[in-house]
Design a protein around this motif. Structure first.
Motif, PDB file in Angstrom:
ATOM      1  N   SER A 415       5.860  -4.062   4.666  1.00 53.76           N
ATOM      2  CA  SER A 415       6.839  -3.361   3.827  1.00 53.76           C
ATOM      3  C   SER A 415       6.567  -3.611   2.353  1.00 53.76           C
ATOM      4  O   SER A 415       6.616  -2.688   1.530  1.00 53.76           O
ATOM      5  CB  SER A 415       8.257  -3.822   4.177  1.00 53.76           C
ATOM      6  N   ARG A 416       6.255  -4.839   2.015  1.00 56.16           N
ATOM      7  CA  ARG A 416       5.992  -5.171   0.607  1.00 56.16           C
ATOM      8  C   ARG A 416       4.737  -4.453   0.110  1.00 56.16           C
ATOM      9  O   ARG A 416       4.698  -3.981  -1.023  1.00 56.16           O
ATOM     10  CB  ARG A 416       5.842  -6.675   0.452  1.00 56.16           C
ATOM     11  N   TRP A 417       3.688  -4.404   0.935  1.00 54.14           N
ATOM     12  CA  TRP A 417       2.457  -3.738   0.521  1.00 54.14           C
ATOM     13  C   TRP A 417       2.666  -2.230   0.378  1.00 54.14           C
ATOM     14  O   TRP A 417       2.120  -1.607  -0.534  1.00 54.14           O
ATOM     15  CB  TRP A 417       1.356  -4.031   1.544  1.00 54.14           C
ATOM     16  N   GLN A 418       3.434  -1.653   1.245  1.00 54.07           N
ATOM     17  CA  GLN A 418       3.696  -0.212   1.160  1.00 54.07           C
ATOM     18  C   GLN A 418       4.532   0.120  -0.080  1.00 54.07           C
ATOM     19  O   GLN A 418       4.262   1.094  -0.786  1.00 54.07           O
ATOM     20  CB  GLN A 418       4.392   0.261   2.432  1.00 54.07           C
ATOM     21  N   GLU A 419       5.526  -0.694  -0.354  1.00 53.80           N
ATOM     22  CA  GLU A 419       6.401  -0.442  -1.508  1.00 53.80           C
ATOM     23  C   GLU A 419       5.670  -0.615  -2.835  1.00 53.80           C
ATOM     24  O   GLU A 419       5.970   0.061  -3.822  1.00 53.80           O
ATOM     25  CB  GLU A 419       7.601  -1.391  -1.459  1.00 53.80           C
ATOM     26  N   SER A 420       4.698  -1.512  -2.878  1.00 52.57           N
ATOM     27  CA  SER A 420       4.013  -1.810  -4.142  1.00 52.57           C
ATOM     28  C   SER A 420       2.756  -0.971  -4.373  1.00 52.57           C
ATOM     29  O   SER A 420       2.117  -1.103  -5.415  1.00 52.57           O
ATOM     30  CB  SER A 420       3.629  -3.299  -4.177  1.00 52.57           C
TER      31      SER A 420
END
Length: 490
Positions: A415-420
Motif C-alpha cells: 500500500s505504501r509503495w502504491q501510494e508513493s
C-alpha cells in the motif's frame, strides 16, 4: 580498568577507519590488514570469481593483491596460495591508471561504441597487455587505433592465442603465475545495458582462458551482477557463476572481532594497553600481532573474544543478561536477514559507540550500552548509504516506509509503495541502473516483485507467521518502528 586505560582505549576506538572505500590501485596499510581463514579462497588465483556486497572487501582484497608489499604480507597467512610467487596486473578498476594500465570506462566507450570493436576482442587485448608487463611479447602498447592492440587482436585471433600460449609457457619455466584483476565492474558503462553487455563479454573471455595454467583471471563482482540473468546469458555460465564455482565474500562473527582486536593491538598509542587487557581477561599471551597475527586462541574462539569485549563494554546491555550480552547483541543488531555483517558497518558501530557520552557514569568501561545503541544508529545510516550505492532503486522503496511498524503484513508495504509512486519511479529509470532482477522475471505484481527483491538481498525477512520484518541495520536508518527495538534518530 583505571581511567587512563579507558581514555587510551576510547581514543584508539575513535581512530578506527571503517568508512573509506578502497579502489584496486590504492592499497591498504599493512596494519589495516586482517586475514580471516574464510577469505583464503577469495585470494586464491585458481578461483576466478569473487562475489560480495558493498563493504565486504572486494576492492580491499583487489588492492592487496595488486600491490607487491601487501601481497607479500598476506602470503605469510595464506601460504598454500603461494602469492609470493605471483605477479599481478590490472584489467579494469573503474579509475584512471597509468598510460599502459587498465582501460577506463571512457576508453572502452571509444573502442566499442566509436570504433565498433567487439567487446570480447577488447577484453582479449586487455588480457594480453596485462600479461605483457611481465612477459615481453613485442605487442603494440596502445589499445586504440589502426596500430593498436585491439585491432591487432581482431586481425588474427589465432595469433593472439598463440602469444598467450607462449607467455603461459614462459611463466611455467619461470615458476610464477600472472593474475589479471578486474574490479568495480559496475562502472564498465554509462548505463546498465552497457554494463551488462561488457560484463558478459568479459566472463565469456574469462571462461575461454581457464585452460591456461599460469595466466589467471580474477574477477570481483557485485552480488546483483552475479545474479543477473542477462549477465549469465551465455553457454556454460554456470562454470563461473554457480554457487559451487564462485567465492562468496562473507565475514563470520569471530572474523569481525578478530579484525577489531587486530586494529587495537596494532594501535601505536593503545596497543600495549589492549594487549594487557587481553592477557588479564583470557590469559592469552599476545606477541607482535603485526608480524604474526592474533593467536589462534583469540582469533578463532568466540568465548575468548567475548571475555575481551566484556572488559571493553561490560557483560550486559542492562542490569542482567535479560537485556542481551554485549558481544552477541552488537552482531545481532548489525546483521541483515542472512545474518551478514560488513566490516565497515561493524567498525563504524564500535567507533561511534566509543564517542558516545552519557550523563551517567560509564562504570569503568570504554563503551557503554547506551553507546552501543548509538553505534547501531550510526552504523544503520552508513549501511543504508552503502545500500543506495549498490541498489539505486532502494530510495524509492525505503523512504515511503518511515514510521511503519514491523513485523507487518506484506500488504501494508504494498500500500505504501502504491501510494508513493514507487513502481513508476523504478519503471521509469530507463536503464540508468539495474532495476530489481525480479522486474525482468515477468511478474505482473510489481509490489510483490519489490518485496522479493528485498528478501533476496537481505533487507527483509519473512517470519514463520508470514509477516515481514526489517532487520535493525536497515530499519533504524529507514525510521521504521519495532517494539523494543533500537529507536531511529529523530
Amino acid at each position: 580498568m583505571i581511567a587512563e586505560e579507558i581514555d587510551e582505549l576510547r581514543a584508539a576506538l575513535s581512530r578506527l577507519t571503517p568508512a573509506p572505500s578502497h579502489d584496486a590501485v590504492s592499497p591498504p596499510q599493512l596494519q589495516q590488514i586482517y586475514t580471516p581463514e574464510g577469505h583464503e579462497a577469495a585470494l586464491d588465483p585458481e578461483r576466478v570469481l569473487v562475489v560480495g556486497g558493498r563493504g565486504t572487501g572486494k576492492s580491499f582484497w583487489s588492492a592487496t593483491l595488486l600491490n607487491d608489499d601487501t601481497r607479500t604480507f598476506v602470503s605469510q597467512s595464506y601460504r598454500r596460495l603461494n602469492l609470493d610467487k605471483c605477479k599481478v596486473g590490472l584489467g579494469f578498476a573503474g579509475v584512471d591508471t597509468d598510460a599502459n594500465g587498465a582501460p577506463s570506462r571512457e576508453e572502452l566507450d571509444d573502442l566499442i561504441e566509436t570504433d565498433g570493436h567487439e567487446p570480447e576482442k577488447v577484453w582479449r587485448a586487455v588480457f594480453l597487455r596485462a600479461v605483457s608487463q611481465f612477459v615481453p611479447m613485442g605487442l603494440p602498447t596502445m589499445l586504440r587505433g589502426p596500430e593498436g592492440l585491439v585491432h591487432w587482436v581482431e586481425q588474427d585471433a589465432a595469433r593472439a592465442q598463440q602469444y598467450l600460449r607462449k607467455a603461459d609457457e614462459a611463466l611455467r619455466v619461470e615458476g610464477v603465475r600472472v593474475v589479471v584483476l578486474f574490479d568495480a565492474l559496475d562502472r564498465l558503462g554509462r548505463d546498465w545495458q552497457q554494463i551488462r553487455e561488457r560484463t558478459r563479454a568479459l566472463l565469456l573471455v574469462t571462461l575461454a582462458l581457464r585452460t591456461y595454467k599460469f595466466i589467471k583471471p580474477k574477477i570481483f563482482l557485485r552480488v546483483d551482477q552475479a545474479e543477473d540473468a542477462g549477465v549469465a546469458a551465455f553457454p556454460d555460465a554456470s562454470k563461473l557463476l554457480s554457487a559451487g564455482a564462485r567465492v562468496d565474500l562473507t565475514w563470520e562473527h569471530r572474523d569481525l572481532f578478530g579484525l577489531l582486536y587486530t586494529l587495537l593491538a596494532n594501535d601505536v598509542h593503545a596497543g600495549n594497553t589492549f594487549v594487557k587487557l587481553v592477557e588479564r581477561a583470557t590469559s592469552i599471551a599476545i606477541r607482535d600481532v603485526f608480524q604474526i597475527g592474533l593467536p589462534a586462541a583469540l582469533k578463532d574462539s568466540e568465548s575468548a573474544q567475548a571475555q575481551v569485549f566484556v572488559e571493553l563494554a561490560g557483560p550486559y546491555m542492562g542490569a542482567s543478561a535479560s537485556k542481551g550480552r554485549t558481544y552477541t547483541w552488537l552482531h545481532k543488531h548489525l546483521a541483515d536477514a542472512y545474518n551478514r555483517v560488513s566490516p565497515r558497518t561493524f567498525l563504524e558501530a564500535v567507533r561511534q559507540a566509543s564517542l558516545y557520552r552519557s550523563s551517567t557514569a560509564d562504570a569503568g568501561f570504554a563503551i557503554s550500552p547506551a553507546g552501543l545503541r548509538a553505534g547501531i544508529q550510526a552504523a544503520s545510516e552508513l549501511r543504508l548509504r552503502q545500500l543506495k550505492e549498490e541498489y539505486n532503486w532502494i530510495d524509492s522503496v525505503i523512504e515511503p516506509l518511515a514510521d511503519q511498524q514491523v513485523p507487518c503484513r506484506a500488504e501494508d508495504l504494498y500500500s505504501r509503495w502504491q501510494e508513493s509512486g514507487t513502481i513508476a519511479d523504478i519503471s521509469h529509470s530507463q536503464g540508468q541502473y539495474l532495476e530489481p532482477i525480479e522486474f525482468s522475471e515477468g511478474d505482473s505484481n510489481q509490489p510483490a516483485a519489490i518485496l522479493k527483491a528485498l528478501l533476496r538481498i537481505g533487507v527483509a525477512e519473512r517470519r514463520a507467521d508470514g509477516r515481514i520484518n526489517i532487520p535493525d541495520i536497515y530499519r533504524v536508518a529507514a525510521k521504521m518502528l519495532r517494539k523494543g527495538g533500537v529507536r531511529p534518530k529523530r
